[in-house]
Design an enzyme around this catalytic site. Sequence first.
Site, PDB file in Angstrom:
ATOM      1  N   CYS A  59       0.834  -1.204   0.000  1.00  0.00           N
ATOM      2  CA  CYS A  59       0.000   0.000   0.000  1.00  0.00           C
ATOM      3  C   CYS A  59       0.870   1.256   0.000  1.00  0.00           C
ATOM      4  O   CYS A  59       1.781   1.375   0.833  1.00  0.00           O
ATOM      5  CB  CYS A  59      -0.915   0.000   1.220  1.00  0.00           C
ATOM      6  SG  CYS A  59      -2.008   1.442   1.303  1.00  0.00           S
ATOM      7  N   CYS A  79      -0.894   6.001   7.077  1.00  0.00           N
ATOM      8  CA  CYS A  79      -2.166   5.469   7.570  1.00  0.00           C
ATOM      9  C   CYS A  79      -1.927   4.601   8.802  1.00  0.00           C
ATOM     10  O   CYS A  79      -0.979   3.822   8.858  1.00  0.00           O
ATOM     11  CB  CYS A  79      -2.836   4.654   6.469  1.00  0.00           C
ATOM     12  SG  CYS A  79      -4.302   3.756   6.993  1.00  0.00           S
ATOM     13  N   GLN A  87     -17.035 -10.914  12.972  1.00  0.00           N
ATOM     14  CA  GLN A  87     -15.612 -10.953  12.657  1.00  0.00           C
ATOM     15  C   GLN A  87     -15.367 -10.285  11.308  1.00  0.00           C
ATOM     16  O   GLN A  87     -16.157 -10.433  10.373  1.00  0.00           O
ATOM     17  CB  GLN A  87     -15.111 -12.400  12.617  1.00  0.00           C
ATOM     18  CG  GLN A  87     -15.162 -13.106  13.958  1.00  0.00           C
ATOM     19  CD  GLN A  87     -14.096 -12.607  14.929  1.00  0.00           C
ATOM     20  OE1 GLN A  87     -13.395 -11.635  14.673  1.00  0.00           O
ATOM     21  NE2 GLN A  87     -13.967 -13.291  16.049  1.00  0.00           N
ATOM     22  N   ASN A 147     -22.143 -16.945  16.718  1.00  0.00           N
ATOM     23  CA  ASN A 147     -21.097 -17.434  15.824  1.00  0.00           C
ATOM     24  C   ASN A 147     -20.640 -18.846  16.185  1.00  0.00           C
ATOM     25  O   ASN A 147     -20.431 -19.681  15.305  1.00  0.00           O
ATOM     26  CB  ASN A 147     -19.911 -16.464  15.860  1.00  0.00           C
ATOM     27  CG  ASN A 147     -18.861 -16.772  14.811  1.00  0.00           C
ATOM     28  OD1 ASN A 147     -19.163 -16.980  13.641  1.00  0.00           O
ATOM     29  ND2 ASN A 147     -17.602 -16.821  15.229  1.00  0.00           N
ATOM     30  N   ASN A 150     -24.403  -9.448  32.365  1.00  0.00           N
ATOM     31  CA  ASN A 150     -23.117  -8.748  32.344  1.00  0.00           C
ATOM     32  C   ASN A 150     -22.053  -9.702  32.880  1.00  0.00           C
ATOM     33  O   ASN A 150     -21.888  -9.851  34.089  1.00  0.00           O
ATOM     34  CB  ASN A 150     -23.192  -7.481  33.192  1.00  0.00           C
ATOM     35  CG  ASN A 150     -21.895  -6.685  33.137  1.00  0.00           C
ATOM     36  OD1 ASN A 150     -20.873  -7.157  32.614  1.00  0.00           O
ATOM     37  ND2 ASN A 150     -21.913  -5.480  33.684  1.00  0.00           N
ATOM     38  N   CYS A 155      -8.925 -12.136  21.711  1.00  0.00           N
ATOM     39  CA  CYS A 155      -8.398 -11.112  20.811  1.00  0.00           C
ATOM     40  C   CYS A 155      -7.336 -10.268  21.504  1.00  0.00           C
ATOM     41  O   CYS A 155      -6.983  -9.193  21.014  1.00  0.00           O
ATOM     42  CB  CYS A 155      -9.519 -10.241  20.256  1.00  0.00           C
ATOM     43  SG  CYS A 155     -10.535  -9.438  21.504  1.00  0.00           S
TER      44      CYS A 155
END
Length: 432
Positions: free
Chosen positions: A66, A72, A263, A297, A341, A388
Amino acid sequence: MPAGIIESLDHEARGITRLEGKTVFVEGGLPGERVEYSCYRKKPTYEIARIDRVVTPSASRVEPKCPHFGVCGGCSMQHLEASAQVAAKQRLLEANLWHLGRLVAGQIYAPIHGAPWGYRFRARLSARLVPKKGGMLIGFHERKSSYVADMRQCPNLPPHVSDLLVPLRELVAALSISTAMPQIEVAVGETMTALVLRILEPINAADEGMLRDFADRHGIVFYLQPKGPASVYRFYPLDERRLSYLLPDYGIEHAFSPTEFTQVNHAINRVLVRRAMTLLDPQPGERIVNMFCGLGNFTLPIARSGARVVGIEGSPELVRRAAENAAANGLADRVEYSVANLFETTPESLAALGRFDKMLIDPPREGAAELVKAIGEDGPPRIVYVSCSPATLARDAAILAHQKGYRLSGAGVVNMFPNTSHVESIALFEKG
C-alpha cells in the site's frame, strides 16, 4: 546516532533493542536487523525511536503493497512477509503466556491464516473536509493521530470497497451535510455491501437523489445513522437483500445488521469455528455454555452437533439477533439465550446457571477475569477460550491454571487481521 540489533517485536509490531540497559522500541524495525535510529521519546526505563537507516535488512523484509503504509494507522506490519507476520504473532502469544501467566502450552497449534489482502469485510472510516489537503478525505486515521489519512486505496479492503474510496470522497463533498458526516461504516455480507453514514444533520432532497444514484451505480446499500447505533435505518435500496455470512461446514447462515459485531475476516472465521468445534468436541446430549456468545457465531455450530447450548451475552440487541438466527437455522429447540453482564460474574450467578459439560469463552479485549474466577470445583472439564488479546488471555489462563486446577493443553494464533499487529488466538484448558 545509536545503532542496535532488533531482537523481537512488541504488541504494536515495533522492533525491540537495548541501549545502555534500557529497552528501545524502534518503529519499523524487524527481528534480526541491524538498524540506526533516532529516539523521539525518552522515559526512565524505555525509549521510543524511528529508523534512520536499515544497515542489515531482514530476509523477511518486503516492500509494502500500500502506498499509504507508514502514514495510515490501519497497518503496522506490511513491511514483513506474510508468513513471518504469523510467526511473530505466535512468538508474541507464547511470550505473553510465559511472562504474564508463567505457562507453557502443552501443544502449539498450527496457526490459522489465509489470504493477506482483501480480507477486511468490516471497517469504520472517518470523513473530514480538509481544504488545505485538497478537499474531502475519507479513510482511517493517520498513525498516532486524529487526522484522517489521505487514502485513495486500501488493499486490506475487498477490491470493490477499496475502489469506492475516491468516488465516496466526491459524493460526500457534494452533500449539503459534507461537514456534518464524520463517519462511514462498511459492512460486507454474502450478497450485499452496506455503507452506514453517520449524519449529524438531516439530509435534503438533493442529497437523497445523489445517494440513490451512487447506490445504483456502485451496487451498494446505504443506511443512515442520525444518533446512536440503535438509530440506524436502511435508506436505499429497500430490496430483499440482507447482510449475512455463511458457515458452510455447519449449514448455517448468520444474518446481522451493519452495526452489529461480526468478525472482519469471514474466511478466517470459518476456519476458526472449525478449530473451536474440534477442540470443544460437542456431543449429542451434552449441555454446553457459550459465554460472550454475540449473535451465535459459535453457539449455532455447537447446537448443530446435537448438544444443548446456553448462550450468554451482555447486549440485549445481540441476544435478540442470536435468537432470530437460531430460529432461522432450525436450531431454536437446542439453544437457550440470556442477557447477563459477564464482567460482573460471581460464583453464585454462575452456579445458578447449572452444571455444564463444556464451556466456550469468546470475550472482548478486556478478557473474562471475573468469569474464570467464578468457576467452582464442579466447573466444566473442558474450556475453549477464543481471545483477541494475548495479554488478557495470559492473565485469565493463569487464573485457570494456578487457581482452578486446569492445564493449558494447547494454544495457537489466528491471523484474523493480516498486516496489523492485532493477535487473535485460541486455547484449550482441561481438567483431569
